[in-house]
Design a protein around this motif. Structure first.
Motif, PDB file in Angstrom:
ATOM      1  N   ARG A  74      31.204  46.362  48.809  1.00 29.03           N
ATOM      2  CA  ARG A  74      31.952  47.052  47.758  1.00 29.03           C
ATOM      3  C   ARG A  74      31.452  46.726  46.356  1.00 29.03           C
ATOM      4  NH1 ARG A  74      35.437  44.264  44.773  1.00 29.03           N
ATOM      5  NH2 ARG A  74      36.538  46.194  44.231  1.00 29.03           N
ATOM      6  N   GLU A  75      30.500  45.840  46.213  1.00 32.42           N
ATOM      7  CA  GLU A  75      30.068  45.399  44.896  1.00 32.42           C
ATOM      8  C   GLU A  75      28.889  46.220  44.372  1.00 32.42           C
ATOM      9  OE1 GLU A  75      31.025  40.634  44.816  1.00 32.42           O
ATOM     10  OE2 GLU A  75      29.226  41.297  45.871  1.00 32.42           O
ATOM     11  N   ARG A  76      28.908  46.514  43.074  1.00 35.39           N
ATOM     12  CA  ARG A  76      27.742  47.083  42.400  1.00 35.39           C
ATOM     13  C   ARG A  76      26.839  45.979  41.862  1.00 35.39           C
ATOM     14  NH1 ARG A  76      29.683  50.862  37.832  1.00 35.39           N
ATOM     15  NH2 ARG A  76      27.425  51.107  37.616  1.00 35.39           N
ATOM     16  N   LEU A  77      27.439  44.862  41.498  1.00 40.42           N
ATOM     17  CA  LEU A  77      26.743  43.692  40.974  1.00 40.42           C
ATOM     18  C   LEU A  77      27.289  42.487  41.719  1.00 40.42           C
ATOM     19  CD1 LEU A  77      24.871  42.582  38.587  1.00 40.42           C
ATOM     20  CD2 LEU A  77      27.035  42.184  37.371  1.00 40.42           C
ATOM     21  N   GLY A  78      26.397  41.612  42.182  1.00 39.75           N
ATOM     22  CA  GLY A  78      26.853  40.460  42.937  1.00 39.75           C
ATOM     23  C   GLY A  78      26.342  39.159  42.358  1.00 39.75           C
ATOM     24  N   VAL A  79      27.100  38.089  42.557  1.00 36.10           N
ATOM     25  CA  VAL A  79      26.664  36.761  42.171  1.00 36.10           C
ATOM     26  C   VAL A  79      25.714  36.229  43.237  1.00 36.10           C
ATOM     27  CG1 VAL A  79      27.430  34.388  41.714  1.00 36.10           C
ATOM     28  CG2 VAL A  79      28.781  36.326  40.875  1.00 36.10           C
ATOM     29  N   VAL A  96      19.095  42.701  35.199  1.00 36.87           N
ATOM     30  CA  VAL A  96      19.003  41.585  36.137  1.00 36.87           C
ATOM     31  C   VAL A  96      17.569  41.400  36.615  1.00 36.87           C
ATOM     32  CG1 VAL A  96      21.390  41.855  36.875  1.00 36.87           C
ATOM     33  CG2 VAL A  96      19.590  43.074  38.114  1.00 36.87           C
ATOM     34  N   GLY A  97      17.297  40.222  37.152  1.00 36.31           N
ATOM     35  CA  GLY A  97      15.950  39.910  37.617  1.00 36.31           C
ATOM     36  C   GLY A  97      15.648  40.388  39.009  1.00 36.31           C
ATOM     37  N   HIS A  98      16.673  40.926  39.693  1.00 33.91           N
ATOM     38  CA  HIS A  98      16.483  41.449  41.045  1.00 33.91           C
ATOM     39  C   HIS A  98      17.307  42.716  41.200  1.00 33.91           C
ATOM     40  CE1 HIS A  98      14.270  37.922  42.530  1.00 33.91           C
ATOM     41  NE2 HIS A  98      15.061  37.242  41.723  1.00 33.91           N
ATOM     42  N   GLY A  99      16.623  43.875  41.063  1.00 38.35           N
ATOM     43  CA  GLY A  99      17.279  45.162  41.200  1.00 38.35           C
ATOM     44  C   GLY A  99      17.463  45.880  39.878  1.00 38.35           C
ATOM     45  N   PRO A 100      17.834  47.155  39.935  1.00 38.97           N
ATOM     46  CA  PRO A 100      18.122  47.925  38.720  1.00 38.97           C
ATOM     47  C   PRO A 100      19.348  47.377  38.007  1.00 38.97           C
ATOM     48  CG  PRO A 100      17.760  49.379  40.605  1.00 38.97           C
ATOM     49  CD  PRO A 100      17.888  47.996  41.156  1.00 38.97           C
ATOM     50  N   GLY A 101      19.426  47.638  36.707  1.00 37.28           N
ATOM     51  CA  GLY A 101      20.532  47.138  35.922  1.00 37.28           C
ATOM     52  C   GLY A 101      21.792  47.974  36.053  1.00 37.28           C
ATOM     53  N   PRO A 138      18.615  36.613  34.675  1.00 36.75           N
ATOM     54  CA  PRO A 138      17.492  36.656  35.606  1.00 36.75           C
ATOM     55  C   PRO A 138      17.837  36.388  37.061  1.00 36.75           C
ATOM     56  CG  PRO A 138      17.431  34.608  34.376  1.00 36.75           C
ATOM     57  CD  PRO A 138      18.521  35.445  33.766  1.00 36.75           C
ATOM     58  N   GLU A 139      18.915  35.623  37.342  1.00 34.12           N
ATOM     59  CA  GLU A 139      19.116  35.213  38.740  1.00 34.12           C
ATOM     60  C   GLU A 139      20.576  35.050  39.145  1.00 34.12           C
ATOM     61  OE1 GLU A 139      16.863  33.870  42.341  1.00 34.12           O
ATOM     62  OE2 GLU A 139      16.402  34.993  40.520  1.00 34.12           O
TER      63      GLU A 139
END
Length: 224
Positions: free
Chosen positions: A158-163, A185-190, A145-146
């Motif tokens: 450069r990231e598709r997914l970020g911490v 994910v809780g913020h944005g498309p998966g 979720p976060e």
């Protein structure tokens, strides 16, 4: 950049559809990109961290009958109460989430979610932040979720997914070594392509790329 939210949804945007469920953005234009999901398991629908929207019950009905509404993050109660009341089902909360939801039955879970077989990961447990993730090891669905996200303010260039910026220096170890087919994910498309590699890259590069994300955030505020 400042994070803005729409006042009330008029039309949701569907995201993340696969055989086992679907996601949606109730406010597609908002900066935070609050994403919600419905997981289909044996004819039951489990609604995760939902933001309500007109017509969303018809989307649930495509996958089955709503069995429960799940809140995975202490501050993601969102519209859980309203949807649970409408479907006459409980709200499910991890045992370590201190916040509750009034006006509906509340069920607590710790290692698995009810009888779904979904594994529960304790990602964060401190006074300011309590978060769980769900992992279906049979079909590779991971719901976070976060701690990770795809909204712009989570990611460097450069990231598709970020911490998440607040846990960049100490990303959750519970996410390491997982081999998901998809990351919701809780913020944005998966993430549906190369999800295992993308997740590992986000975690491995989290600390190293923190200065870049911080600089990007500062530039966004200065230019707004």
């Amino acid at each position: 950049m400042p994070l803005k939210e729409a006042e009330s949804p008029t039309e949701y945007r569907e995201i993340d559809r696969w055989d086992g469920g679907v996601g949606w953005l109730a406010h597609p234009e908002e900066t935070m990109e609050r994403a919600s999901h419905a997981l289909a398991i044996d004819g039951d629908v489990w609604v995760i961290d939902p933001v309500d929207a007109p017509g969303i019950d018809d989307l649930f009905a495509e996958f089955g009958t709503v069995a429960g509404v799940v809140v995975l993050l202490d501050r993601h109660t969102r519209d859980a109460k309203e949807i649970a009341q409408r479907h006459d089902v409980p709200v499910y909360l991890p045992t370590w989430v201190r916040r509750s939801v009034s006006g509906v039955p509340v069920r607590r879970f710790e290692t698995t979610l009810a009888d779904t077989g979904l594994r529960v990961l304790r990602l964060v447990d401190n006074p300011a932040w309590q978060e769980a993730a769900l992992y279906d090891e049979t079909n590779g669905t991971l719901v976070v979720p976060e701690s990770v996200g795809t909204a712009d303010y989570f990611r460097t260039g450069r990231e598709r997914l970020g911490v998440h910026p607040m846990v960049r220096l100490l990303p959750p170890n519970e996410l390491r070594g997982l081999t998901p087919e998809r990351v919701l994910v809780g913020h944005g498309p998966g993430i549906f392509d190369d999800a295992t590699v993308v997740l590992a890259d986000a975690l491995d590069g989290s600390r190293r790329r923190f200065p870049s994300l911080l600089a990007k955030t500062v530039r966004g505020f200065v230019s707004s």
